[in-house]
Design a protein around this motif. Structure first.
Motif, short mmCIF file in Angstrom:
data_model
loop_
_atom_site.label_atom_id
_atom_site.label_comp_id
_atom_site.label_asym_id
_atom_site.label_seq_id
_atom_site.Cartn_x
_atom_site.Cartn_y
_atom_site.Cartn_z
N UNK A 25 5.55 8.68 8.14
CA UNK A 25 5.43 10.13 7.93
C UNK A 25 5.53 10.47 6.44
N UNK A 26 6.48 9.83 5.75
CA UNK A 26 6.60 10.06 4.30
C UNK A 26 5.34 9.60 3.57
N UNK A 27 4.82 8.46 3.96
CA UNK A 27 3.61 7.95 3.30
C UNK A 27 2.42 8.87 3.55
N UNK A 28 2.30 9.37 4.78
CA UNK A 28 1.21 10.29 5.08
C UNK A 28 1.34 11.57 4.27
N UNK A 29 2.61 12.04 4.09
CA UNK A 29 2.82 13.21 3.24
C UNK A 29 2.33 12.99 1.82
N UNK A 30 2.59 11.80 1.29
CA UNK A 30 2.09 11.49 -0.06
C UNK A 30 0.57 11.43 -0.09
N UNK A 31 -0.03 10.86 0.96
CA UNK A 31 -1.50 10.82 1.02
C UNK A 31 -2.09 12.23 1.03
N UNK A 32 -1.48 13.12 1.79
CA UNK A 32 -1.96 14.50 1.83
C UNK A 32 -1.83 15.14 0.46
N UNK A 33 -0.72 14.86 -0.24
CA UNK A 33 -0.54 15.41 -1.59
C UNK A 33 -1.65 14.92 -2.52
N UNK A 34 -1.98 13.64 -2.46
CA UNK A 34 -3.05 13.10 -3.31
C UNK A 34 -4.40 13.73 -2.97
N UNK A 35 -4.64 13.95 -1.68
CA UNK A 35 -5.91 14.58 -1.28
C UNK A 35 -5.98 16.00 -1.81
N UNK A 36 -4.86 16.72 -1.75
CA UNK A 36 -4.84 18.09 -2.28
C UNK A 36 -5.12 18.08 -3.78
N UNK A 37 -4.50 17.14 -4.51
CA UNK A 37 -4.77 17.02 -5.94
C UNK A 37 -6.25 16.75 -6.21
N UNK A 48 0.84 -1.21 0.00
CA UNK A 48 0.00 0.00 0.00
C UNK A 48 0.87 1.25 0.00
N UNK A 49 1.93 1.25 0.81
CA UNK A 49 2.85 2.39 0.84
C UNK A 49 3.49 2.59 -0.53
N UNK A 50 3.86 1.50 -1.19
CA UNK A 50 4.45 1.61 -2.52
C UNK A 50 3.45 2.18 -3.52
N UNK A 51 2.19 1.76 -3.44
CA UNK A 51 1.15 2.28 -4.34
C UNK A 51 0.97 3.78 -4.14
N UNK A 52 0.93 4.20 -2.87
CA UNK A 52 0.75 5.62 -2.58
C UNK A 52 1.90 6.43 -3.16
N UNK A 53 3.13 5.96 -2.99
CA UNK A 53 4.27 6.68 -3.53
C UNK A 53 4.27 6.72 -5.04
N UNK A 54 3.97 5.58 -5.69
CA UNK A 54 3.93 5.54 -7.16
C UNK A 54 2.83 6.44 -7.70
N UNK A 55 1.68 6.41 -7.08
CA UNK A 55 0.55 7.23 -7.55
C UNK A 55 0.87 8.71 -7.42
N UNK A 102 16.22 8.29 -5.39
CA UNK A 102 15.71 9.60 -5.79
C UNK A 102 16.50 10.12 -6.99
N UNK A 103 17.82 10.00 -6.92
CA UNK A 103 18.66 10.52 -8.01
C UNK A 103 18.49 9.71 -9.28
N UNK A 104 18.50 8.39 -9.16
CA UNK A 104 18.42 7.55 -10.36
C UNK A 104 17.03 7.62 -10.99
N UNK A 119 11.72 7.96 -2.37
CA UNK A 119 11.68 7.95 -0.91
C UNK A 119 10.51 7.18 -0.34
N UNK A 120 9.39 7.13 -1.06
CA UNK A 120 8.19 6.48 -0.53
C UNK A 120 7.94 5.15 -1.21
N UNK A 121 7.80 5.17 -2.54
CA UNK A 121 7.44 3.94 -3.25
C UNK A 121 8.52 2.87 -3.14
N UNK A 122 9.79 3.29 -3.08
CA UNK A 122 10.89 2.31 -3.04
C UNK A 122 11.49 2.20 -1.63
#
Length: 807
Positions: free
Chosen positions: A235-247, A23-30, A100-102, A60-63
């Motif tokens: 915390x990183x995953x929650x940040x991604x969730x907040x980003x998706x909610x804002x979108x 689920x964390x990987x899906x949130x980061x990829x999305x 992140x770099x690659x 940072x999140x998906x991987x």
């Protein structure tokens, strides 16, 4: 699931953390794909920020986060606290930044060009797979208390899974990116597929990994505890969730806003690049600004259309933005003081033509609203107003596929009225619908790159037309042909080529609304014409044409084809006769209607503006015109080449060709019109004044001298000369150096009767008003007017002929 060996520590897996890691990987990829979807180019800070955010969400999140949540699912030695996996802070930090770099480099290779190539897809997919595998094994190298042993078969299999899944998911996403503007579920499907690659690689590699204990270390001495790692990951995953909610919130608000604009008068910009792609926002919408909630019509006949005087005015303004650009700040100030901005909502009970003080004309306010909307649109595109584009010659009705809220309220309030009530007024066709005006332009390569760097993107019309049609609440069949015509819409109106042309000037009477003019469909500012192979008419040719004055087309063709005439003519005359006959025959085929046979010749050659593409100079072509008034029942569309259009808008177009001298005269008239209005609005009122101070002149209400009321009448042409109008603070003085008189002299006459108004108070009674005549003041001057075109002359001749026939 478990693994055991005499040298390795027994371990098992927690199913809950396995699911959580996916689920964390899906949130980061999305989140990463949503950010990439917002990118419009490989240039510009806006796009670089999005690339950085997408790379961070993926790496940072998906991987990275998925890896450590997955490792949290590994339980060593039946859960003994001092036997659990611990991590080295250095390797853990390195494993954070590596993906992140690659991945950022992989994403950049995908978007370095507008076209998705096979080479770029394979390279980007391999880099993304390498980022997944590299992070996993670098993170495993950070285990501080165990030595991990890997089976090469699982290592190879995990690498293949990561590369194939990343290449497939990212390749599909970037290939269909421009067409997935409003289909979030397709982007989410790619995110799930990409997360399968990340998680699949991790668990295949984990199953092939064994752990040999190196040391037992107290949990307080570990570099990073398992709990700390999980907290950071969550915390990183929650940040991604907040980003998706804002979108999601932004997307929902955007859809609501577009639904509201479908019921309003809106100005949109249709910008095309050199490849015929349309400029859209990251959401796949046209850049637009609201002009007003609805155009307030003064009567049922006052319908805002292309033949409306206000539309003709804003059309001319868009052809010469320099004439209004410096007035826009004053227009903003003026609109803040007028009540129209608050009273222009559909269905408002206060929708009237004049404001409470009786001094405002809504048509003038609408012009200001249009200019301000155009200025805001230029600011949005980060372009000067002069480069914004020109107004498209058609108004698109929006909101036709969805009943508006106002229409539902109106219908519910009429439930008590029978449908058979014949005295009830018929419903208005445009009630509850919006109107969309288009500014059309074509961007060169440099402008295209600048717009993409600013956060816009160019997309092929088939990929965005469905989404645009839904946002405008129109059908694709209605929108697609208009977009195709806009793509070919010229920035500069077409003019005739130098030389001699045969033309047909045909009018179609309208009931109580003047005439329509016959025009070619691909050049609605011109008459149907056929060019003759003659550079210019000689005097003997003009004398010969004079013999045919007022002849009908049929009679001319018959005379030109007589054998006896051809035998008696000279060689050059026979050549000229053949040119006239062939040109007239070709013109008849172009029109292909019987009324053309009754068109009469205007023998005197007329002058029309032309453009020489070889020299780049403008000049005048010669027109031999045939004039006719068609039947009132004549169809508007004759064939696929010509049609009838509004005569008012057609006349307006005759003044806006490139480098027309009428541009400057129009600009001066606009400055005079609005300068007096803005000056009046900026002057503070005098509460102690006891007299009415105004003068209604040629430009409306103009301030007059204090203590006097002035009434004026006028006659003559369209504008005042500088000698008769008070000097204003606008910057139009350089536009016209000398006022030129028009065909009727351009004389303006103003007659003012000055009356002194005073209050006389007698005792305790209410004051009486006494007036005394102070005399009459008259003035006359020459005003700059637009020159008469050959169309004006043809209209005069055609209508005069019809009146003589009726008399």
């Amino acid at each position: 699931m478990a693994a055991a060996d005499e040298d390795f520590v027994f371990h098992s897996y927690d199913a809950g953390f396995i699911v959580l890691s996916y689920i964390v990987s899906v949130v980061g990829c999305w989140t990463s794909l949503e950010l990439l979807h917002k990118r419009t180019s490989s240039k510009g800070l806006y796009n670089w920020y999005l690339l950085l955010g997408a790379a961070t969400a993926m790496g940072a999140v998906a991987i990275w986060s998925m890896h450590f949540i997955g490792n949290r699912a590994i339980t060593m030695d039946a859960g003994q606290p001092d036997m659990q996996i611990g991590y080295n802070a250095g390797f853990t930090a390195g494993s954070f930044f590596l993906p992140i770099c690659v991945v950022g480099l992989a994403f950049y290779l995908f978007t370095i060009t507008d076209q998705v190539s096979i080479t770029g897809t394979i390279t980007g997919g391999c880099l993304a797979g390498f980022a997944i595998c590299g992070m996993h094994y670098l993170g495993q190298g950070g285990i501080s208390n165990y030595h991990a042993v890997y089976d090469w078969r699982f290592v190879l299999g995990s690498g293949i899974i990561a590369v194939v899944a990343a290449t497939l998911a990212l390749g599909i996403f970037f290939y269909f990116k421009s067409g997935w503007t409003n289909t979030w579920w397709k982007r989410s499907a790619c995110a799930f597929l990409l997360a399968v690659g990340v998680s699949g690689m991790h668990w295949v590699a984990t199953v092939g990994t064994s752990y040999r204990l190196e040391s037992v270390v107290d949990g307080n001495q570990n570099g990073l505890s398992r709990k700390t790692t999980v907290v950071v990951v969550l915390c990183l995953a929650i940040g991604c969730c907040i980003t998706l909610i804002i979108f999601a919130i932004i997307g929902q608000r955007s859809r609501h806003r577009m639904a509201d604009r479908a019921q309003q008068v809106v100005l949109a910009c249709a910008t095309w690049d050199q490849d015929g792609r349309l400029l859209v926002t990251p959401e796949g919408l046209l850049p637009c600004r609201k002009i007003t909630n609805s155009y307030i019509e003064r009567s049922f006949d006052d319908i805002f259309s292309t033949e409306h005087p206000v539309f003709c005015w804003i059309y001319r303004a868009s052809r010469y933005w320099q004439g209004v650009a410096d007035l826009i700040p004053g227009m903003r100030t003026h609109l803040r003081t007028t009540s129209f901005a608050k009273r222009s909502r559909p269905g408002s009970a206060t929708q009237t033509r004049d404001s409470p003080d009786g001094t405002e004309d809504y048509s003038q306010v609408f012009k200001e609203l249009f200019c301000i909307a155009a200025s805001d649109l230029a600011t949005m595109l980060q372009e000067p107003l002069e480069n914004l584009g020109v107004l498209y010659d058609e108004i698109v009705s929006t909101g036709t596929t969805k009943k508006s809220r106002g229409a539902r309220i109106f219908s519910s309030s009429q439930t008590g009225i029978s449908n058979n009530d014949i005295e009830r007024a018929p419903p208005r066709v445009t009630f509850g619908r919006g109107q969309l005006l288009f500014i059309v332009r074509r961007a060169d390569k440099l402008e295209t790159a600048q717009l993409q760097a600013s956060g816009f993107r160019f997309a092929p019309v088939p990929q965005v037309v469905d989404h645009l049609a839904r946002s405008m609440q129109v059908t694709v069949k209605e929108l697609q042909p208009r977009l195709d015509r806009m793509k070919e819409f010229p920035h500069y109106l077409r003019t005739l080529d130098p030389g001699v042309h045969l033309a047909c000037f045909a009018l179609r009477p309208l009931y109580q609304r003047g005439f329509d003019v016959l025009v070619p469909k691909d050049a609605k500012n011109l008459l149907p014409t056929v060019a003759l192979p003659i550079p210019a008419l000689d005097m003997w040719q003009i004398d010969f044409i004079t013999r045919f004055d007022d002849w009908e087309v049929g009679k001319c063709l018959q005379w030109l084809s007589k054998q006896s005439i051809l035998e008696s003519a000279t060689a050059r005359e026979r050549v000229f006769f053949g040119q006239l006959y062939n040109g007239l025959f070709a013109l008849g085929q172009q029109i292909n209607d019987e009324f053309f046979q009754s068109a009469r010749l205007t023998a005197r050659p007329l002058r029309a503006p032309c453009y020489n593409p070889e020299t780049g100079l403008h000049g005048q072509a010669e027109i031999i015109a045939f004039r006719v008034i068609a039947d009132v029942h004549q169809s508007r569309l004759l064939n696929d080449r010509v049609e009838f259009t509004s005569s008012r808008f057609f006349l307006c177009q005759q003044h806006v060709y490139q480098k027309s001298p009428d541009h400057q005269i129009f600009a001066r008239r606009v400055h005079r019109e609005f300068a007096s209005l803005l000056e009046r609005k900026e002057r503070p009122p005098n509460p102690r004044a006891s007299s009415s101070n105004f003068r209604r002149g040629f430009f409306g209400r103009v301030p007059s001298s204090p203590g006097a009321a002035t009434a004026s009448t006028y006659s003559g042409q369209r504008d005042l000369s500088p000698s008769t109008v008070k000097e204003d603070s606008s910057s139009e003085k350089h536009l016209v150096d000398e006022p030129t008189s028009g065909p009727f002299g351009g004389i303006h006459v103003s007659n003012e009767v000055t009356i002194d108004v005073s209050e006389v108070r007698r005792g305790d009674r209410s004051p009486n008003v006494e007036m005394s005549n102070l005399g009459v003041f008259s003035e006359a001057a020459v005003a700059p007017v637009e020159r008469e075109t050959f169309i004006d002359e043809l209209i005069s001749l055609t209508i005069a002929e019809r009146r003589q026939q009726r008399a």
